[in-house]
Scaffold this motif. Sequence first.
Motif, mmCIF file in Angstrom:
data_model
loop_
_atom_site.group_PDB
_atom_site.id
_atom_site.type_symbol
_atom_site.label_atom_id
_atom_site.label_comp_id
_atom_site.label_asym_id
_atom_site.label_seq_id
_atom_site.Cartn_x
_atom_site.Cartn_y
_atom_site.Cartn_z
ATOM 1 N N THR A 232 0.874 -1.062 -0.045
ATOM 2 C CA THR A 232 0.324 -0.270 -0.093
ATOM 3 C C THR A 232 0.819 1.383 0.059
ATOM 4 O O THR A 232 0.418 2.101 -0.615
ATOM 5 C CB THR A 232 -0.935 0.026 1.710
ATOM 6 O OG1 THR A 232 -1.669 -0.911 1.410
ATOM 7 C CG2 THR A 232 -1.159 1.496 1.157
ATOM 8 N N ARG A 233 1.646 1.370 0.409
ATOM 9 C CA ARG A 233 2.892 2.292 1.165
ATOM 10 C C ARG A 233 3.486 2.748 -0.905
ATOM 11 O O ARG A 233 3.739 3.353 -0.974
ATOM 12 C CB ARG A 233 4.065 2.613 2.042
ATOM 13 C CG ARG A 233 4.921 1.571 1.969
ATOM 14 C CD ARG A 233 4.724 1.751 2.934
ATOM 15 N NE ARG A 233 6.163 0.446 4.315
ATOM 16 C CZ ARG A 233 7.376 0.786 3.889
ATOM 17 N NH1 ARG A 233 8.154 1.796 3.545
ATOM 18 N NH2 ARG A 233 8.776 -0.572 4.359
ATOM 19 N N HIS A 234 3.819 1.345 -1.205
ATOM 20 C CA HIS A 234 4.691 1.730 -2.275
ATOM 21 C C HIS A 234 4.069 1.551 -3.507
ATOM 22 O O HIS A 234 4.392 2.531 -4.169
ATOM 23 C CB HIS A 234 5.466 -0.043 -2.440
ATOM 24 C CG HIS A 234 6.680 -0.031 -1.325
ATOM 25 N ND1 HIS A 234 7.400 0.908 -1.221
ATOM 26 C CD2 HIS A 234 5.985 -1.556 -0.762
ATOM 27 C CE1 HIS A 234 8.076 -0.113 -0.096
ATOM 28 N NE2 HIS A 234 7.498 -1.497 -0.096
ATOM 29 N N TYR A 235 2.729 1.546 -3.438
ATOM 30 C CA TYR A 235 1.953 1.805 -4.173
ATOM 31 C C TYR A 235 1.368 3.283 -4.551
ATOM 32 O O TYR A 235 1.249 3.917 -5.650
ATOM 33 C CB TYR A 235 0.234 0.753 -4.860
ATOM 34 C CG TYR A 235 0.507 -0.176 -5.148
ATOM 35 C CD1 TYR A 235 -0.277 0.087 -6.447
ATOM 36 C CD2 TYR A 235 1.456 -1.016 -5.044
ATOM 37 C CE1 TYR A 235 -0.398 -1.375 -7.479
ATOM 38 C CE2 TYR A 235 1.502 -2.402 -5.874
ATOM 39 C CZ TYR A 235 0.683 -2.076 -6.684
ATOM 40 O OH TYR A 235 -0.092 -3.689 -7.631
ATOM 41 N N ALA A 236 1.521 4.106 -2.914
ATOM 42 C CA ALA A 236 1.037 5.624 -3.029
ATOM 43 C C ALA A 236 2.287 6.377 -3.891
ATOM 44 O O ALA A 236 2.203 7.219 -4.245
ATOM 45 C CB ALA A 236 0.828 5.511 -1.655
ATOM 46 N N TYR A 237 3.874 5.569 -3.716
ATOM 47 C CA TYR A 237 5.025 5.914 -4.000
ATOM 48 C C TYR A 237 4.954 6.162 -5.342
ATOM 49 O O TYR A 237 4.767 7.181 -6.157
ATOM 50 C CB TYR A 237 5.981 5.418 -3.559
ATOM 51 C CG TYR A 237 7.689 5.856 -4.225
ATOM 52 C CD1 TYR A 237 8.215 6.762 -3.391
ATOM 53 C CD2 TYR A 237 7.648 5.821 -5.304
ATOM 54 C CE1 TYR A 237 9.497 6.936 -4.050
ATOM 55 C CE2 TYR A 237 8.850 6.124 -6.024
ATOM 56 C CZ TYR A 237 9.579 7.315 -5.182
ATOM 57 O OH TYR A 237 10.696 7.602 -6.034
ATOM 58 N N MET A 238 4.114 5.298 -6.090
ATOM 59 C CA MET A 238 3.900 5.071 -7.706
ATOM 60 C C MET A 238 2.809 6.148 -7.826
ATOM 61 O O MET A 238 3.429 6.922 -9.183
ATOM 62 C CB MET A 238 3.304 3.564 -7.298
ATOM 63 C CG MET A 238 3.195 3.375 -9.572
ATOM 64 S SD MET A 238 2.657 1.535 -9.783
ATOM 65 C CE MET A 238 0.598 1.763 -8.920
ATOM 66 N N MET A 239 1.882 6.186 -7.309
ATOM 67 C CA MET A 239 1.375 6.965 -7.866
ATOM 68 C C MET A 239 1.853 8.817 -7.518
ATOM 69 O O MET A 239 1.149 9.461 -8.189
ATOM 70 C CB MET A 239 -0.125 7.833 -5.803
ATOM 71 C CG MET A 239 -1.010 8.441 -6.121
ATOM 72 S SD MET A 239 -1.693 8.883 -7.920
ATOM 73 C CE MET A 239 -3.332 7.251 -6.950
ATOM 74 N N LYS A 240 3.060 9.147 -6.798
ATOM 75 C CA LYS A 240 3.156 10.276 -6.621
ATOM 76 C C LYS A 240 3.992 10.541 -8.446
ATOM 77 O O LYS A 240 4.306 11.114 -8.979
ATOM 78 C CB LYS A 240 4.496 10.146 -5.676
ATOM 79 C CG LYS A 240 3.994 10.455 -3.768
ATOM 80 C CD LYS A 240 5.153 11.181 -3.499
ATOM 81 C CE LYS A 240 5.530 10.473 -2.839
ATOM 82 N NZ LYS A 240 6.832 10.472 -1.740
ATOM 83 N N VAL A 241 4.624 8.855 -8.578
ATOM 84 C CA VAL A 241 5.644 9.268 -10.081
ATOM 85 C C VAL A 241 4.891 9.728 -10.494
ATOM 86 O O VAL A 241 5.386 10.141 -12.429
ATOM 87 C CB VAL A 241 6.333 8.033 -10.006
ATOM 88 C CG1 VAL A 241 7.050 8.144 -11.695
ATOM 89 C CG2 VAL A 241 7.318 7.390 -9.252
ATOM 90 N N LEU A 242 3.123 8.899 -10.798
ATOM 91 C CA LEU A 242 2.608 8.936 -11.795
ATOM 92 C C LEU A 242 1.606 10.570 -11.435
ATOM 93 O O LEU A 242 1.620 11.356 -13.247
ATOM 94 C CB LEU A 242 1.633 8.302 -11.324
ATOM 95 C CG LEU A 242 1.105 6.959 -11.696
ATOM 96 C CD1 LEU A 242 0.085 5.907 -11.300
ATOM 97 C CD2 LEU A 242 1.621 6.228 -13.285
ATOM 98 N N GLN A 243 1.928 11.188 -10.731
ATOM 99 C CA GLN A 243 0.958 12.484 -10.589
ATOM 100 C C GLN A 243 2.056 13.148 -11.196
ATOM 101 O O GLN A 243 1.958 14.681 -12.087
ATOM 102 C CB GLN A 243 1.711 13.300 -8.840
ATOM 103 C CG GLN A 243 0.010 12.537 -8.327
ATOM 104 C CD GLN A 243 -0.428 12.792 -7.261
ATOM 105 O OE1 GLN A 243 1.265 12.354 -6.136
ATOM 106 N NE2 GLN A 243 -1.220 13.089 -6.519
ATOM 107 N N ALA A 244 4.113 13.028 -11.114
ATOM 108 C CA ALA A 244 4.336 13.815 -11.851
ATOM 109 C C ALA A 244 5.042 14.128 -13.215
ATOM 110 O O ALA A 244 4.685 15.025 -13.582
ATOM 111 C CB ALA A 244 6.350 12.991 -11.212
#
Length: 420
Positions: A232-244
């Motif tokens: 869950t926390r790693h997918y949240a990191y992936m979300m940050k990359v998608l946002q970038a």
Amino acid sequence: MASVSEVVDIDDLVAPRLTDVQRQILEYTESKRVELDIEAMLAEAVVQAGVDDLDDTDGFADRLAAHVAAIEADGGLRQLARMTLRSRIVRLLRNRLSLTELLKRHPEIESIEIERPFIVVGMPRSGTTHLVNLIAADPARRALPYWESQEPIPAPGEGADIFGIDPRYARSKAEHDAMMATTPLIAAMHDRFPEAIEEEVEILDLDLASYVLEWHARVPDWRDYYLTLDQTRHYAYMMKVLQALTFLRGPRTWVLKSPQHSEQLGSLMATFPDATVAFTHRDPVAVIQSAVTMIAYGDRMRRTSIDPGTLVEYWSDRVHRLLSAGVRDRDLVPAERSIDIGFHDLGGNEMPLLEQLYARGGVDLRPKARKAFDQYLHGNPRGKHGRIRYDLQGNFGVSPQELRSRFDFYFDRFDVRPEN
């Protein structure tokens, strides 16, 4: 390269006959020992990024150490494979450094909403690549081309050249050209040309938290470590990359895909609660047969020897784990925002499926998108680069019927047709 009508038999899959070019490459690379020194790789990435904050607030250093240790434990890798994996680690580190710096300069990035994404979930070789590339033809939808998946965040000072070509694209094109020169039949299995839409687990791996390494080396230790992670926390990191990525070139309406999501549906839906999911389903024997054939073919350049039995054993277990988790957690995705698609339906019946997907997602299927879908289907027939004749019994000594019996639970749950 094979033509659309050509059927190719790989008669040297597990005892490869190398070409002169392949032998010359291996002779040269085998003479140079590749060291996977973490400090040296990090120093190289820092020079490339021009910054040194790796954002190690969540145990990233531990995951990096486990990642490298798993590679080191694989004694069958050629130096060429170690060189490729070393370059990959440096690239991941550089992109993580650049992302951390970008978020510092533009904290508003983390407020960007990823709006109602379409997510394709299914086994490797089950039609996910075809489906995600088809959906990505919609001009209103954002996707992740392979060149961008490899280097999502531009390095400082790296803008387009005088011809408007992004240097990240140019590097990806050069790598693809080299792959076609050494292992050309990959194009008939899974052609990762620069513009092809790729999996977001490549950007998840900026956090070193995906299963991707399993495709590059024999790394059971990494598999076991990865399966203990709080995704869950790693997918949240992936979300940050998608946002970038959205910040860098928009838009916000993404189409995503990965087989890994099958065993991470809880984390996926926690991260993308308004997603609409298309599940693809295929005979697991066909999935395993296709996957191990592709890996074995690439292993002629990666490994000192090829053990067909080990390949089938590992990937039969891996697909079993993925499918077991997918069956267990399928209902975590609301029925009204998901569809199930049989592989046998992806051969001329795509438009009704797309209509259903868009309806489930509450998205208008506009005429411009329909036209783009028709153009994609017309220009990308199945077997565009030729067809590989897969032979699980002949190449790997395993009976398809015997292997299929392990997956009765999957056939019982979904509309899946045996293929051989």
